[in-house]
Scaffold this active site. Structure first.
Site, mmCIF file in Angstrom:
data_model
loop_
_atom_site.group_PDB
_atom_site.id
_atom_site.type_symbol
_atom_site.label_atom_id
_atom_site.label_comp_id
_atom_site.label_asym_id
_atom_site.label_seq_id
_atom_site.Cartn_x
_atom_site.Cartn_y
_atom_site.Cartn_z
ATOM 1 N N HIS A 177 -7.155 -5.981 -0.233
ATOM 2 C CA HIS A 177 -6.070 -5.309 -0.135
ATOM 3 C C HIS A 177 -4.882 -5.867 0.901
ATOM 4 O O HIS A 177 -3.976 -5.168 0.944
ATOM 5 C CB HIS A 177 -6.626 -3.815 0.366
ATOM 6 C CG HIS A 177 -5.742 -2.656 0.632
ATOM 7 N ND1 HIS A 177 -4.924 -2.342 -0.550
ATOM 8 C CD2 HIS A 177 -5.198 -2.152 1.516
ATOM 9 C CE1 HIS A 177 -4.117 -1.429 -0.117
ATOM 10 N NE2 HIS A 177 -3.953 -1.402 1.151
ATOM 11 N N ASP B 290 -8.897 -5.567 -4.776
ATOM 12 C CA ASP B 290 -8.555 -4.573 -3.863
ATOM 13 C C ASP B 290 -9.625 -3.390 -3.881
ATOM 14 O O ASP B 290 -9.890 -2.812 -4.876
ATOM 15 C CB ASP B 290 -7.341 -3.787 -4.346
ATOM 16 C CG ASP B 290 -6.780 -3.107 -3.198
ATOM 17 O OD1 ASP B 290 -7.246 -2.409 -2.253
ATOM 18 O OD2 ASP B 290 -5.402 -3.129 -3.029
ATOM 19 N N SER C 298 0.851 -1.219 -0.179
ATOM 20 C CA SER C 298 -0.025 -0.086 -0.141
ATOM 21 C C SER C 298 0.912 1.353 -0.069
ATOM 22 O O SER C 298 1.715 1.329 -0.852
ATOM 23 C CB SER C 298 -0.907 -0.045 1.358
ATOM 24 O OG SER C 298 -2.011 0.827 1.047
#
Length: 283
Positions: A238, A211, A85
């Protein structure tokens, strides 16, 4: 003949915003049990670092623990970086500053912008847009409510739906107990000089195809703008370190074993193998 990295390859795992080194507990176990060396970083205000997110105002400060880790690595050691991320920004920072100490950078559903946030397009591609879910953030206003927010945390009632929809219930419960406000003002200031060393480090991107945070179209846009050597696709939410740990482990090991000639080759249209959860019965 090109040799693959030995089992003593050193993986350095970097979490995303609001997370911490605890996110990697399954992956760390799998890697270490297979003979790899693993280091997990807590960035400023994350994990066991008790700094207040409201007081972290620059990306340089936020990423300081990782940069200190890289600075003390022996010049003779090369590590494999994995960033999840917003942790992708941390990897890019390291690539610009410590290219000679990095054998490979793996972006896992991560922000991959060569120079950080300079343009509106950078923000569009690299910053999550969760507006479709409604009012999802708990915001902190370190300079007062008349100023832009300095920190953010996804509200508990939205966390599973947005971040962990494919993850085991016990992992999303653990995360709800450990997630901390992230210093969004600091992250927004992530900008890097376009140094010559940036393209000397081989990169792999692992797409997270379900995601809901950094959406697949955003990941695709960043891949096209700064093509990595290899692209893999993982059918996960995610948080693949929770939802698909065995598949993710396999991809990390596969990426680490890429021949050197493949790492430095530039791909206009990278090959995209799709990894399905059905490949592992117990995942």
């Amino acid at each position: 003949m090109t040799e693959t990295p030995p089992l003593t390859a050193h993986f350095v795992l970097v979490h995303g915003i609001s997370g911490g080194s605890w996110c990697w507990y399954k992956i760390r176990c799998l890697l270490e049990n297979s003979g790899y060396k693993v280091s997990c970083i807590d960035l400023k205000g994350a994990g066991i670092d008790r700094s207040d997110a409201q007081s972290i105002l620059s990306f340089e400060e936020y990423n300081q623990p990782f940069m200190e880790f890289m600075s003390v690595l022996p010049d003779t050691e090369k590590v494999i970086l994995v960033g999840h991320s917003a942790g992708g920004l941390s990897l890019t920072d390291a690539i610009h500053k410590f290219a000679k100490k990095i054998s490979l950078a793996i972006y896992l559903g991560a922000t991959m912008l060569k120079t950080g946030f300079w343009t509106e397009q950078d923000v569009k591609d690299g910053v999550p847009d969760l507006s479709e879910f409604g009012d999802v953030y708990e915001l902190g206003f370190g300079f007062g409510h008349d100023q832009p927010p300095t920190s953010a945390l996804i509200k508990k009632e939205f966390q599973r739906e947005i971040i962990y929809q494919m993850s085991p219930q016990e992992d999303s419960t653990l995360a709800a107990m450990l997630l901390r406000p992230g210093p969004i003002k600091a992250l927004a200031s992530a900008r890097f000089a376009d140094g010559r060393d940036a393209d000397k480090v081989s990169r792999v991107y692992i797409k997270t195809t379900h995601d809901r945070v950094l959406k697949p179209e955003q990941q695709e846009a960043m891949i096209k703008r700064w093509p990595p050597a290899e692209v893999y696709a993982l059918e996960s939410d995610h948080s693949p370190f929770f939802s698909s740990p065995f598949l993710l482990f396999g991809l990390l090991v596969k990426a680490a074993a890429l021949p050197d000639v493949l790492r430095v080759r530039e791909f206009g249209n990278p090959v995209l193998p799709l990894i399905s959860n059905s490949a592992f019965v117990n995942d």
